[in-house]
Design a protein around this motif. Structure first.
Motif, PDB file in Angstrom:
ATOM      1  N   ILE A   1       0.839  -1.202   0.000  1.00 53.61           N
ATOM      2  CA  ILE A   1       0.000   0.000   0.000  1.00 53.61           C
ATOM      3  C   ILE A   1       0.869   1.245   0.000  1.00 53.61           C
ATOM      4  N   ALA A   2       1.962   1.216   0.749  1.00 56.07           N
ATOM      5  CA  ALA A   2       2.763   2.424   0.975  1.00 56.07           C
ATOM      6  C   ALA A   2       3.733   2.751  -0.162  1.00 56.07           C
ATOM      7  N   ARG A   3       4.252   1.745  -0.851  1.00 55.91           N
ATOM      8  CA  ARG A   3       5.294   1.992  -1.860  1.00 55.91           C
ATOM      9  C   ARG A   3       4.827   2.972  -2.938  1.00 55.91           C
ATOM     10  N   GLY A   4       5.712   3.918  -3.249  1.00 51.52           N
ATOM     11  CA  GLY A   4       5.430   4.872  -4.308  1.00 51.52           C
ATOM     12  C   GLY A   4       4.421   5.942  -3.940  1.00 51.52           C
ATOM     13  N   THR A   5       4.094   6.069  -2.648  1.00 51.41           N
ATOM     14  CA  THR A   5       3.114   7.055  -2.199  1.00 51.41           C
ATOM     15  C   THR A   5       3.762   8.030  -1.222  1.00 51.41           C
ATOM     16  N   ALA A   6       2.990   9.043  -0.841  1.00 50.68           N
ATOM     17  CA  ALA A   6       3.474  10.043   0.112  1.00 50.68           C
ATOM     18  C   ALA A   6       3.742   9.447   1.489  1.00 50.68           C
ATOM     19  N   LEU A   7       3.222   8.247   1.760  1.00 46.06           N
ATOM     20  CA  LEU A   7       3.503   7.601   3.038  1.00 46.06           C
ATOM     21  C   LEU A   7       4.993   7.345   3.210  1.00 46.06           C
ATOM     22  N   MET A   8       5.689   7.130   2.081  1.00 44.91           N
ATOM     23  CA  MET A   8       7.116   6.824   2.131  1.00 44.91           C
ATOM     24  C   MET A   8       7.980   8.070   2.283  1.00 44.91           C
ATOM     25  N   GLU A   9       7.395   9.237   2.151  1.00 42.25           N
ATOM     26  CA  GLU A   9       8.162  10.473   2.166  1.00 42.25           C
ATOM     27  C   GLU A   9       8.268  11.024   3.585  1.00 42.25           C
ATOM     28  N   HIS A  10       9.406  11.628   3.874  1.00 41.58           N
ATOM     29  CA  HIS A  10       9.640  12.191   5.204  1.00 41.58           C
ATOM     30  C   HIS A  10       9.040  13.589   5.280  1.00 41.58           C
ATOM     31  N   ARG A  11       7.733  13.628   5.308  1.00 37.57           N
ATOM     32  CA  ARG A  11       7.003  14.888   5.444  1.00 37.57           C
ATOM     33  C   ARG A  11       5.616  14.583   5.982  1.00 37.57           C
ATOM     34  N   LYS A  12       4.984  15.603   6.553  1.00 40.56           N
ATOM     35  CA  LYS A  12       3.638  15.435   7.069  1.00 40.56           C
ATOM     36  C   LYS A  12       2.651  15.283   5.909  1.00 40.56           C
ATOM     37  N   ILE A  13       1.557  14.585   6.189  1.00 40.54           N
ATOM     38  CA  ILE A  13       0.549  14.328   5.171  1.00 40.54           C
ATOM     39  C   ILE A  13      -0.640  15.255   5.403  1.00 40.54           C
ATOM     40  N   GLN A  14      -0.918  16.089   4.426  1.00 37.92           N
ATOM     41  CA  GLN A  14      -2.013  17.042   4.560  1.00 37.92           C
ATOM     42  C   GLN A  14      -3.338  16.309   4.753  1.00 37.92           C
TER      43      GLN A  14
END
Length: 259
Positions: free
Chosen positions: A168-181
């Protein structure tokens, strides 16, 4: 006081000042001593508990260290305002609209508090066994971890470790080191995995070293540990979050109706 063999297993072995603090703490948590209320005077507490002035002061210092009361020598000790907070688990599944903050943060702000989350780590890891079981991972399987502490008015209130299946997480904003709007429920919904239900596994535990330091816990008070498993369509687990809160400052609140 002499304790016979029959009573030995049930006798409270804590020191007197710890027992006094425990009784007063319970009265604060139940609301018998409401926010802003003054605690009984030292004289009255000495009479009530049959304790010395020094023992009463040690008990009160414990409550001050726990951020439940405030006061100084020679002045009345009062219960701190807004320290006992109720957690509404259902609000964690709410999604935010475009450009809106995470609903949990917005809800806290409405009550006059300044809420903030600081993302410390994002990466693939082997989760704890109960999390791996909840996410139905194979033996030795890994998941995505997003780790952050939450603060209210600058004080640490919760330590959060959220785990997601890698497919589910790969290639999405979940993998990025930032907050999710709008929070992860909003993103999961956009990815085709809207949260349907959540199950909380709640326990009181002795804090780990990480929890003790991150939450600035006083003494040996327990933490309220919650493993929250969120399910999407077909009862598939899409998120498992381990949350640790100071056990003396929070209580979960669940609403339910008879089936």
């Amino acid at each position: 006081m002499t304790v016979d063999a029959a009573q030995e297993d049930t006798y409270d072995r804590r020191s007197l000042h710890e027992r006094i603090a425990a009784d007063l703490r319970d009265e604060i948590m139940t609301g018998d001593l409401a926010p802003g209320a003054a605690l009984p005077s030292t004289v009255r507490l000495k009479e009530r508990f049959g304790a010395s002035n020094a023992t009463i002061q040690k008990a009160l210092q414990l409550l001050k260290d726990e951020r439940l009361v405030i006061g100084r020598a020679g002045a009345a000790v009062t219960v701190r305002e807004h320290r006992r907070r109720t957690v509404r688990p259902a609000s964690s599944l709410a999604t935010g609209g475009p450009g809106e903050p995470y609903p949990w943060l917005a809800e806290v702000t409405e009550h006059g508090a300044r809420a903030r989350g600081e993302l410390l780590a994002v990466g693939e890891t082997a989760p704890p066994a109960d999390v791996a079981t909840a996410l139905r991972l194979p033996v030795g399987g890994t998941a995505l971890l997003r780790h952050q502490p939450l603060t209210l008015d600058g004080e640490p209130v919760e330590l959060v470790h959220s785990y997601y299946p890698l497919d589910i997480a790969r290639g999405t904003a979940l993998m990025e080191h930032r907050k999710i709007q709008g929070g992860t429920p909003t993103l999961l919904s956009a990815l085709g995995h809207p949260p349907r239900t959540g199950v909380d596994h709640v326990s009181a535990r002795v804090p780990t070293r990480e929890q003790y330091e991150a939450l600035r816990l006083p003494g040996s008070l327990p933490v309220l540990r919650t493993l929250r498993v969120v399910y999407g369509a077909g009862e598939r687990p899409i998120e498992a979050t381990v949350m640790a809160k100071a056990g003396h400052l929070y209580e979960p609140r669940y609403a339910f109706t008879p089936e």
